[in-house]
Design an enzyme around this catalytic site. Sequence first.
Site, PDB file in Angstrom:
ATOM      1  N   ASP A  38       0.829  -1.210  -0.028  1.00 13.80           N
ATOM      2  CA  ASP A  38       0.041   0.224   0.116  1.00 13.80           C
ATOM      3  C   ASP A  38       0.815   1.294  -0.020  1.00 13.80           C
ATOM      4  O   ASP A  38       0.334   2.310  -0.384  1.00 13.80           O
ATOM      5  CB  ASP A  38      -0.935  -0.034   1.182  1.00 13.80           C
ATOM      6  CG  ASP A  38      -2.132  -1.106   0.905  1.00 13.80           C
ATOM      7  OD1 ASP A  38      -2.173  -1.307  -0.231  1.00 13.80           O
ATOM      8  OD2 ASP A  38      -2.626  -1.360   2.075  1.00 13.80           O
ATOM      9  N   TYR A  42       1.049   1.572  -4.267  1.00  6.63           N
ATOM     10  CA  TYR A  42      -0.069   2.503  -4.412  1.00  6.63           C
ATOM     11  C   TYR A  42       0.114   3.839  -3.889  1.00  6.63           C
ATOM     12  O   TYR A  42      -0.158   5.089  -4.777  1.00  6.63           O
ATOM     13  CB  TYR A  42      -1.420   2.096  -3.408  1.00  6.63           C
ATOM     14  CG  TYR A  42      -1.785   0.840  -4.192  1.00  6.63           C
ATOM     15  CD1 TYR A  42      -3.091   1.017  -5.066  1.00  6.63           C
ATOM     16  CD2 TYR A  42      -1.281  -0.490  -4.078  1.00  6.63           C
ATOM     17  CE1 TYR A  42      -3.552  -0.064  -5.723  1.00  6.63           C
ATOM     18  CE2 TYR A  42      -2.040  -1.773  -4.471  1.00  6.63           C
ATOM     19  CZ  TYR A  42      -2.969  -1.514  -5.541  1.00  6.63           C
ATOM     20  OH  TYR A  42      -3.552  -2.557  -6.010  1.00  6.63           O
ATOM     21  N   VAL A 119      -7.117   2.929   0.103  1.00  6.26           N
ATOM     22  CA  VAL A 119      -6.343   2.453  -0.731  1.00  6.26           C
ATOM     23  C   VAL A 119      -7.223   1.508  -1.288  1.00  6.26           C
ATOM     24  O   VAL A 119      -7.544   0.072  -0.580  1.00  6.26           O
ATOM     25  CB  VAL A 119      -4.974   1.741  -0.211  1.00  6.26           C
ATOM     26  CG1 VAL A 119      -4.126   0.887  -1.233  1.00  6.26           C
ATOM     27  CG2 VAL A 119      -4.131   2.567   0.498  1.00  6.26           C
ATOM     28  N   TYR A 122     -10.090  -0.443   1.307  1.00  6.09           N
ATOM     29  CA  TYR A 122      -9.484  -0.292   2.761  1.00  6.09           C
ATOM     30  C   TYR A 122      -9.392   1.261   3.048  1.00  6.09           C
ATOM     31  O   TYR A 122      -8.791   1.986   2.239  1.00  6.09           O
ATOM     32  CB  TYR A 122      -8.416  -1.041   3.466  1.00  6.09           C
ATOM     33  CG  TYR A 122      -8.958  -2.360   3.944  1.00  6.09           C
ATOM     34  CD1 TYR A 122      -9.074  -2.310   5.258  1.00  6.09           C
ATOM     35  CD2 TYR A 122      -8.796  -3.646   3.181  1.00  6.09           C
ATOM     36  CE1 TYR A 122      -9.510  -3.563   5.846  1.00  6.09           C
ATOM     37  CE2 TYR A 122      -9.106  -4.763   3.858  1.00  6.09           C
ATOM     38  CZ  TYR A 122      -9.398  -4.803   5.043  1.00  6.09           C
ATOM     39  OH  TYR A 122      -9.820  -6.126   5.710  1.00  6.09           O
ATOM     40  N   ASP A 187      13.837   6.408  13.173  1.00  3.89           N
ATOM     41  CA  ASP A 187      15.141   6.934  13.221  1.00  3.89           C
ATOM     42  C   ASP A 187      15.308   7.549  14.657  1.00  3.89           C
ATOM     43  O   ASP A 187      14.921   8.958  14.582  1.00  3.89           O
ATOM     44  CB  ASP A 187      15.455   7.853  11.969  1.00  3.89           C
ATOM     45  CG  ASP A 187      16.691   8.544  11.936  1.00  3.89           C
ATOM     46  OD1 ASP A 187      17.487   8.229  12.931  1.00  3.89           O
ATOM     47  OD2 ASP A 187      17.198   9.354  11.153  1.00  3.89           O
ATOM     48  N   GLU A 227      24.730  -5.048  12.235  1.00  4.48           N
ATOM     49  CA  GLU A 227      23.323  -5.453  11.509  1.00  4.48           C
ATOM     50  C   GLU A 227      22.685  -6.558  11.683  1.00  4.48           C
ATOM     51  O   GLU A 227      21.417  -6.716  11.984  1.00  4.48           O
ATOM     52  CB  GLU A 227      23.164  -4.705  10.405  1.00  4.48           C
ATOM     53  CG  GLU A 227      23.499  -3.125  10.129  1.00  4.48           C
ATOM     54  CD  GLU A 227      23.681  -2.709   8.821  1.00  4.48           C
ATOM     55  OE1 GLU A 227      23.333  -1.429   8.686  1.00  4.48           O
ATOM     56  OE2 GLU A 227      24.481  -3.340   8.300  1.00  4.48           O
ATOM     57  N   TYR A 316      20.028  -3.839   2.814  1.00  9.91           N
ATOM     58  CA  TYR A 316      20.733  -2.844   3.806  1.00  9.91           C
ATOM     59  C   TYR A 316      21.566  -3.305   4.615  1.00  9.91           C
ATOM     60  O   TYR A 316      22.716  -2.825   5.158  1.00  9.91           O
ATOM     61  CB  TYR A 316      19.653  -1.952   4.526  1.00  9.91           C
ATOM     62  CG  TYR A 316      18.499  -1.356   3.803  1.00  9.91           C
ATOM     63  CD1 TYR A 316      18.731  -0.898   2.404  1.00  9.91           C
ATOM     64  CD2 TYR A 316      17.283  -0.865   4.313  1.00  9.91           C
ATOM     65  CE1 TYR A 316      17.714  -0.186   1.521  1.00  9.91           C
ATOM     66  CE2 TYR A 316      16.262  -0.326   3.529  1.00  9.91           C
ATOM     67  CZ  TYR A 316      16.566   0.036   2.249  1.00  9.91           C
ATOM     68  OH  TYR A 316      15.615   0.992   1.445  1.00  9.91           O
ATOM     69  N   ASP A 327      24.633   6.032  14.779  1.00  7.81           N
ATOM     70  CA  ASP A 327      23.452   6.888  14.320  1.00  7.81           C
ATOM     71  C   ASP A 327      22.585   5.531  13.616  1.00  7.81           C
ATOM     72  O   ASP A 327      23.104   5.009  12.674  1.00  7.81           O
ATOM     73  CB  ASP A 327      23.927   7.745  13.198  1.00  7.81           C
ATOM     74  CG  ASP A 327      22.644   8.711  13.099  1.00  7.81           C
ATOM     75  OD1 ASP A 327      21.369   8.306  13.576  1.00  7.81           O
ATOM     76  OD2 ASP A 327      22.589   9.584  12.248  1.00  7.81           O
TER      77      ASP A 327
END
Length: 377
Positions: A38, A42, A119, A122, A187, A227, A316, A327
Site C-alpha cells: 500500500d 499505491y 487504498v 480499505y 530513526d 546489523e 541494507y 546513528d
Amino acid sequence: IYNLGYDDRSVAYRMSLSEMVVPYGDTAAHWRWRSAFDVGEYGIGMLAAPLVAGKDVPNDALMVGIPAVTSGGDVSYRDDIVAIYEADAGMAWKHYDVMSGAHMEERGRQLVITQTSTVGNYDYALSWIFNLDGSIAFDAALSGILLTKGSDDSVYAGSEGNQKLAHIVAKNLIAPSHQHFFNVRLDMDIDDTSNTVTEVDLVRRSVGVENPFGNAIMMEDWDFRYEREAITSADASVARMWKIYSTKYNTLGIPTAYTLHPHAGPTSFLDNSNLVKRRAAFLTHDLWVTRYHENELFGAGGYPNQSSGDDGLPEYILNNESILRKDIVLWYTFNVTHLARPEDWPIMPTVHAGFKIVPTGFFTQNPATLRSAAKRR
C-alpha cells in the site's frame, strides 16, 4: 514526524510508515497473488483522503493541507489532509491516601497528529500520539469495505468447503482471510546520534541459589553490535522489549533511553518460498536495526512493484555495519490478522493496532507530575 524532542532534548529525527503489505490467504488462482504494497505500489500520501471535522477528528482540530505528488509526477495541493488536535487520555496518574483521605490526581491529555488514506477498498487512519508522560504511540486504525468474492454458500459452514479459507459475511458472499503488515521506520536520536539498541527479556530461573522461593523475575539484556545480529522478533513469554539508549546518563546513573514495547500479534502465515514473503522480507522478523543512511527509507526497497525479492532490509544489512553507539534506525513490523465476520459487513467497524515507545531513564521521575506541579505554582 521530523525532529521530535522534549524540552530541547532530541528523541527522534524521523518516524514514518515505511511499508504496508496485505497478503491474502486464499489459494484460488484469482486470489493467491493478491498482496498489495500500500505504500510502495499505491502511495498512501497520494491516496490521502480529506478529513471531516466532527466525524474523523474533533470539531476543533487544526486541519493542514499537503502538496501531494500524483502518479504523473505533478504536484497537487490537497486540503484538510492532516489533523492536529488534543484528546482526553483518561487518568494520567492518581493516588488516594486511605488513612487521611487526601488524594492527588491529574487528567491525561494527548497530542494527536493523524491522516487517513483510502487504498482501494480499505481505509486507514494513521496517528502519532504524544502523551504527557513522554511516551509516544503509533495507532493504525482500519476500516472500509472488505475484499469479498461470490460464493454458493448462503449459510455458515464452519471450516468446510469454501469457508475453509474465507468466511461468510452475507448470503453468497465470503471474505478471504488475510493479514495487514505495517513496517515503521524509527530513526531515533535519543539525546544524540550515538545510540545503542539492547534486547530486554524477563526470564524465569529454576528454584535454586538465584531463585530460592520460586518467585524471581530476572532481567536479561544484551546489546546488538552489528546489523545481522539485530534481526529479532517479539516473544510474549519473556515480555521482550527493545531499549534504545544514549551515551548520556541521568542523575541516577542510568543511560537515557526510550523502550519500544511491541504489539502482541501472530507472525506471518506465508511460507518462506512464497514470493510475497521474499518481496516483503521485513515481515520475516518483527525488528531489524540498521546503520543510518539517508537513502534507506523503505523496508521493502524503493520499487517494490519491480522487486523479485530481497530488496530493502536484506540489501541494507549486506555490509553488516556496526550499530553499537552509532546513528541507527529501527524497523519495526506489527500486523492485524483478519478473520472476517458478519459484523464487518457492509462497512467494517474500526480495528486498532500499533505500538508504544516509553521513556526509560530519559527522565528521573514521571514528567507528567512535574508539569502538573508547575501548573499549580
